[in-house]
Design an enzyme around this catalytic site. Sequence first.
Site, PDB file in Angstrom:
ATOM      1  N   LYS A  77       0.876  -1.189   0.000  1.00  0.00           N
ATOM      2  CA  LYS A  77       0.000   0.000   0.000  1.00  0.00           C
ATOM      3  C   LYS A  77       0.897   1.218   0.000  1.00  0.00           C
ATOM      4  CE  LYS A  77      -4.451   0.991   0.302  1.00  0.00           C
ATOM      5  NZ  LYS A  77      -5.606   0.149  -0.079  1.00  0.00           N
ATOM      6  N   ASP A 106      -7.088   4.145  -4.465  1.00  0.00           N
ATOM      7  CA  ASP A 106      -7.745   4.023  -3.152  1.00  0.00           C
ATOM      8  C   ASP A 106      -8.379   5.399  -2.908  1.00  0.00           C
ATOM      9  OD1 ASP A 106      -7.923   2.064  -0.694  1.00  0.00           O
ATOM     10  OD2 ASP A 106      -7.461   3.990   0.216  1.00  0.00           O
TER      11      ASP A 106
HETATM   12  P1  NDP Z   1     -13.003   7.726  -2.882  1.00  0.00           P
HETATM   13  O1  NDP Z   1     -11.925   8.693  -2.701  1.00  0.00           O
HETATM   14  O2  NDP Z   1     -13.571   7.484  -4.220  1.00  0.00           O
HETATM   15  O3  NDP Z   1     -14.225   8.075  -1.925  1.00  0.00           O
HETATM   16  C1  NDP Z   1     -14.043   8.154  -0.551  1.00  0.00           C
HETATM   17  C2  NDP Z   1     -15.360   8.541   0.088  1.00  0.00           C
HETATM   18  O4  NDP Z   1     -15.251   8.384   1.503  1.00  0.00           O
HETATM   19  C3  NDP Z   1     -15.725   9.985  -0.155  1.00  0.00           C
HETATM   20  O5  NDP Z   1     -17.120  10.113  -0.133  1.00  0.00           O
HETATM   21  C4  NDP Z   1     -15.094  10.680   1.044  1.00  0.00           C
HETATM   22  O6  NDP Z   1     -15.690  11.924   1.388  1.00  0.00           O
HETATM   23  C5  NDP Z   1     -15.342   9.676   2.131  1.00  0.00           C
HETATM   24  N1  NDP Z   1     -14.280   9.787   3.146  1.00  0.00           N
HETATM   25  C6  NDP Z   1     -12.949   9.678   2.940  1.00  0.00           C
HETATM   26  N2  NDP Z   1     -12.273   9.897   4.069  1.00  0.00           N
HETATM   27  C7  NDP Z   1     -13.209  10.161   4.990  1.00  0.00           C
HETATM   28  C8  NDP Z   1     -13.141  10.467   6.354  1.00  0.00           C
HETATM   29  N3  NDP Z   1     -11.963  10.555   7.003  1.00  0.00           N
HETATM   30  N4  NDP Z   1     -14.308  10.682   7.019  1.00  0.00           N
HETATM   31  C9  NDP Z   1     -15.511  10.594   6.361  1.00  0.00           C
HETATM   32  N5  NDP Z   1     -15.626  10.315   5.060  1.00  0.00           N
HETATM   33  C10 NDP Z   1     -14.497  10.100   4.396  1.00  0.00           C
HETATM   34  O7  NDP Z   1     -12.439   6.351  -2.254  1.00  0.00           O
HETATM   35  P2  NDP Z   1     -12.948   4.866  -2.462  1.00  0.00           P
HETATM   36  O8  NDP Z   1     -14.416   4.842  -2.658  1.00  0.00           O
HETATM   37  O9  NDP Z   1     -12.079   4.232  -3.463  1.00  0.00           O
HETATM   38  O10 NDP Z   1     -12.568   4.216  -1.061  1.00  0.00           O
HETATM   39  C11 NDP Z   1     -13.492   4.127   0.024  1.00  0.00           C
HETATM   40  C12 NDP Z   1     -13.050   3.015   0.971  1.00  0.00           C
HETATM   41  O11 NDP Z   1     -12.990   1.777   0.254  1.00  0.00           O
HETATM   42  C13 NDP Z   1     -11.668   3.194   1.597  1.00  0.00           C
HETATM   43  O12 NDP Z   1     -11.687   2.638   2.886  1.00  0.00           O
HETATM   44  C14 NDP Z   1     -10.780   2.339   0.698  1.00  0.00           C
HETATM   45  O13 NDP Z   1      -9.617   1.928   1.366  1.00  0.00           O
HETATM   46  C15 NDP Z   1     -11.709   1.179   0.430  1.00  0.00           C
HETATM   47  N6  NDP Z   1     -11.415   0.353  -0.737  1.00  0.00           N
HETATM   48  C16 NDP Z   1     -11.294   0.909  -1.979  1.00  0.00           C
HETATM   49  C17 NDP Z   1     -11.035   0.107  -3.071  1.00  0.00           C
HETATM   50  C18 NDP Z   1     -10.980   0.651  -4.453  1.00  0.00           C
HETATM   51  O14 NDP Z   1     -10.846  -0.150  -5.369  1.00  0.00           O
HETATM   52  N7  NDP Z   1     -11.104   1.943  -4.679  1.00  0.00           N
HETATM   53  C19 NDP Z   1     -10.809  -1.347  -2.915  1.00  0.00           C
HETATM   54  C20 NDP Z   1     -11.034  -1.831  -1.576  1.00  0.00           C
HETATM   55  C21 NDP Z   1     -11.297  -0.993  -0.536  1.00  0.00           C
HETATM   56  P3  NDP Z   1     -14.930  13.284   1.013  1.00  0.00           P
HETATM   57  O15 NDP Z   1     -15.160  13.462  -0.454  1.00  0.00           O
HETATM   58  O16 NDP Z   1     -15.561  14.315   1.869  1.00  0.00           O
HETATM   59  O17 NDP Z   1     -13.483  13.056   1.345  1.00  0.00           O
HETATM   60  O1  2IT Z   2      -7.887  -1.654  -0.626  1.00  0.00           O
HETATM   61  C1  2IT Z   2      -7.821  -2.141  -1.775  1.00  0.00           C
HETATM   62  O2  2IT Z   2      -7.959  -3.364  -1.959  1.00  0.00           O
HETATM   63  C2  2IT Z   2      -7.613  -1.249  -2.906  1.00  0.00           C
HETATM   64  N1  2IT Z   2      -7.546  -0.042  -2.713  1.00  0.00           N
HETATM   65  C3  2IT Z   2      -7.445  -1.800  -4.291  1.00  0.00           C
HETATM   66  C4  2IT Z   2      -6.052  -2.285  -4.522  1.00  0.00           C
HETATM   67  C5  2IT Z   2      -5.726  -2.713  -5.929  1.00  0.00           C
HETATM   68  O3  2IT Z   2      -4.551  -3.020  -6.141  1.00  0.00           O
HETATM   69  O4  2IT Z   2      -6.602  -2.725  -6.791  1.00  0.00           O
END
Ligand code: NDP
Ligand code: 2IT
Length: 453
Positions: free
Chosen positions: A126, A166
């Site tokens: 990561k 992420d």
């Molecule tokens: P994005 O940046 O697309 O969206 C994040 C969302 O979460 C936004 O709505 C953001 O609001 C909100 N958010 C972020 N930080 C905070 C915080 N500290 N408090 C409250 N709200 C918050 O990210 P993703 O959708 O990609 O990721 C969301 C989650 O999913 C994370 O935990 C990530 O690690 C996990 N994840 C993502 C994967 C991926 O493929 N993208 C894979 C597996 C897990 P704001 O706009 O106000 O910051």
């Molecule tokens: O938390 C996660 O699994 C991710 N942000 C996706 C990682 C990846 O390599 O697609």
Amino acid sequence: MSEFVNQIMDLVKAKNPAEPEFHQAVQEVVDSLDLVIERHPEYRTAKVIERIVEPERVMMFRVPWLDDQGDVQVNRGFRIEMNSAIGPYKGGLRFHPSVNLGILKFLAFEQVFKNSLTTLPMGGGKGGSDFDPKGKSDNEVMRFCQSFMTELQRHIGPNTDVPAGDIGVGGREIGFLFGQYKRVRNEFTGVLTGKGLAWGGSLIRPEATGYGAVYFAAEMLATRGETLEGKTCLVSGSGNVAQYTTEKINELGGKVVTLSDSSGYIYDPDGIGTEKLAFVMDLKNVRRGRIKEYTDKFKSATYTALDNSLDHNPLWNHKADCAFPSATQNEVNAVDAGNLLSNGVYVVSEGANMPTVPDGVEKFIEAKILYGPGKAANAGGVAVSGLEMSQNSLRLSWTREEVDGRLQGIMKSIHKSCYDAAERFGTPGNYVNGANIAGFLKVADTMLDQGVV
Ligand code: NDP
Ligand code: 2IT
């Protein structure tokens, strides 16, 4: 707590002071592994756990860049290469002001077990930066990404370490990062996943984490002969994961009534259907606005600003059947977990990484609800990243149906491994133990095979 768990936790806390999220992630895993160690002393003799909690390599570097005013800005960049037993390091990059070494270590640690569960050959890593993309122009984001990659490129490669997105890193950032990698290395390779479709990306990768979390919920429900049809669902976040979670729930006949961002949440009792979701996608992905604007457009919804003086988040205090925390770590506290249960929620599928605090997790487990922890439920994203790597190696692109079919197969297989491991180790229905144990065994046995490295 057993002597084994105490010993590991003392070691981890002494070696990694002031990294509470990392301690939390390790604690949860070693609590589950207590069950394994009793039956398999060979892992203790070979110090597999002591090795698995120690990153293979950590990079931390300066990222200087020029903002639109011509002023110099300095951020910190990181890449944690946690474990490469079963494949090249693989995991996302997070750009958010809260990013620090401990948060990325927790995420890299989780990634090791998650990637192992996917059935694909990927190790865990990561990275990211404390850079805040919010309010920055496209040019500022580009200059930052170029500076970040100028250093990162010397540590990564398609057979070494393959980053992806992420929080704060989506298609736009992956494009800028890929462009700089290609320029500096003069190589067109699958060094990143989440790429654009025209330059090596995979169909379904943007959708994969959200779709996967919903497929996982559907698998859990199937153990009770139920489906998502007609279920009311609470979703947090409004980014990549939340958007495609909502899309898939709609497709399967469920109703999503909440979405949020870090400023507050919207509650729409009529449901966030296709047209409303299209508005959210444009708002968040193109206009980069705030979720509050939803209520200007759709009068059926109310907006509640985040209130840090409360001991709970009211988003989790609505009548529902299912919850999909899809924003960030520790967003569901113990009071929230209690509220979810008393509002009738009996399915929790975590799109985010470690969104529930340990006391909350305990409540879900005691209540014997269908609780799918992040490392199992959100593994669809990295799984399709793995499929993107396969397509890049083949220099071929699979169809939507092919990739979605494989994603569904992988989520089924993850569910089955977790379910079976939980049963085999005496805690049936406990997907936390199941995910930790099944994810661990493959990596641990490989580490035994490969000797002391
Ligand atoms: P994005 O940046 O697309 O969206 C994040 C969302 O979460 C936004 O709505 C953001 O609001 C909100 N958010 C972020 N930080 C905070 C915080 N500290 N408090 C409250 N709200 C918050 O990210 P993703 O959708 O990609 O990721 C969301 C989650 O999913 C994370 O935990 C990530 O690690 C996990 N994840 C993502 C994967 C991926 O493929 N993208 C894979 C597996 C897990 P704001 O706009 O106000 O910051
Ligand atoms: O938390 C996660 O699994 C991710 N942000 C996706 C990682 C990846 O390599 O697609």
